[in-house]
Design a protein around this motif. Structure first.
Motif: not given
Length: 247
Positions: A20-28, A53-64, A89-97
């Motif tokens: 499973l893959k999870a993506l956290f979008l930190n909208c700070t 065992g979940v693959g996790v990525e965290v990013l801040r949209p404000v950085d983009y 592309a990261k949203v598409e790959a994630a099972d959890i947002l």
């Protein structure tokens, strides 16, 4: 980071969440590496997921450099640059947002609003089964602030995600609120935020619930397709009624 009960639940799990893959979008509103109080809640949820065992990525949209708009790539609509396709592309790959946001004037941040608008841009895309693209994915939210509005923000975010096609499990939101007005925020010394039992409980429940639902959907091959395939509807099929072309 995790308390004894949170650690024991991770150690005692009998479910396999690997793959499973999870993506956290930190909208700070704060660019990296500025202190984000919302990140404090993310770190708890992330730790549970990674221990499970979940693959996790965290990013801040404000950085983009994300353009405003409701199309997948706004460079095709007058903008010179648009970083959203990279994030999508990261949203598409994630099972959890998990969308996370601070509260400003009782509302989710402007960054979170922009993210939801851009997610909406691809909501009419179809997956391999002919359903909307976000079917089979799971959503949740985390909220922090020093004023009222946590439940209002959660209702808005979770409604938006389910409307786009995300599946929302029970207890899919968690929040921490400090005293109204000026005062310590979640990560500030003496705030009591990291020790708050109510917030820790809800953050823990949210995390396990999004993992459980994502595992169920993944193992089932996605969300059941009967009665919700846009491709068939557009072709004239009306579910449970005769259609000579789709017998």
């Amino acid at each position: 980071m995790l308390n004894d009960l949170q650690e024991s639940w991770c150690d005692q799990k009998t479910w396999d969440f690997s793959g499973l893959k999870a993506l956290f979008l930190n909208c700070t509103l704060k660019p990296s590496p500025g202190l984000s109080h919302t990140q404090g809640l993310i770190d708890i949820s992330r730790a549970i997921m990674e221990k499970s065992g979940v693959g996790v990525e965290v990013l801040r949209p404000v950085d983009y450099d994300i353009a405003y708009g409701v199309y997948p790539d706004m460079t095709e609509h007058g903008w010179e640059t648009d970083a959203w396709p990279e994030i999508y592309a990261k949203v598409e790959a994630a099972d959890i947002l998990v969308l996370t946001t601070p509260i400003w004037l009782g509302e989710k941040s402007s960054v979170c609003t922009k993210v939801i608008e851009r997610l909406y841009a691809s909501s009419s895309d179809l997956n391999e089964a002919g359903q909307y693209a976000y079917y089979g994915k799971v959503g949740g939210c985390l909220v922090t602030g020093n004023e009222d509005g946590a439940k209002h923000c959660s209702m808005n975010i979770l409604y938006s995600l389910q409307h786009l096609g995300y599946s929302i499990p029970p207890q899919a939101d968690a929040a921490w609120l400090g005293e109204a007005g000026p005062g310590p925020s979640y990560m500030d010394e003496g705030s009591g935020g990291p020790e708050n039992d109510f917030t820790n409980r809800n953050t823990t429940f949210l995390t396990w619930n999004v993992m459980h639902l994502a595992r169920l959907l993944k193992d089932a091959g996605g969300f059941p397709v009967h009665g919700n395939q846009r491709s068939l509807w557009d072709a004239g099929c009306r579910f449970d009624y005769p259609n000579p072309e789709y017998r």
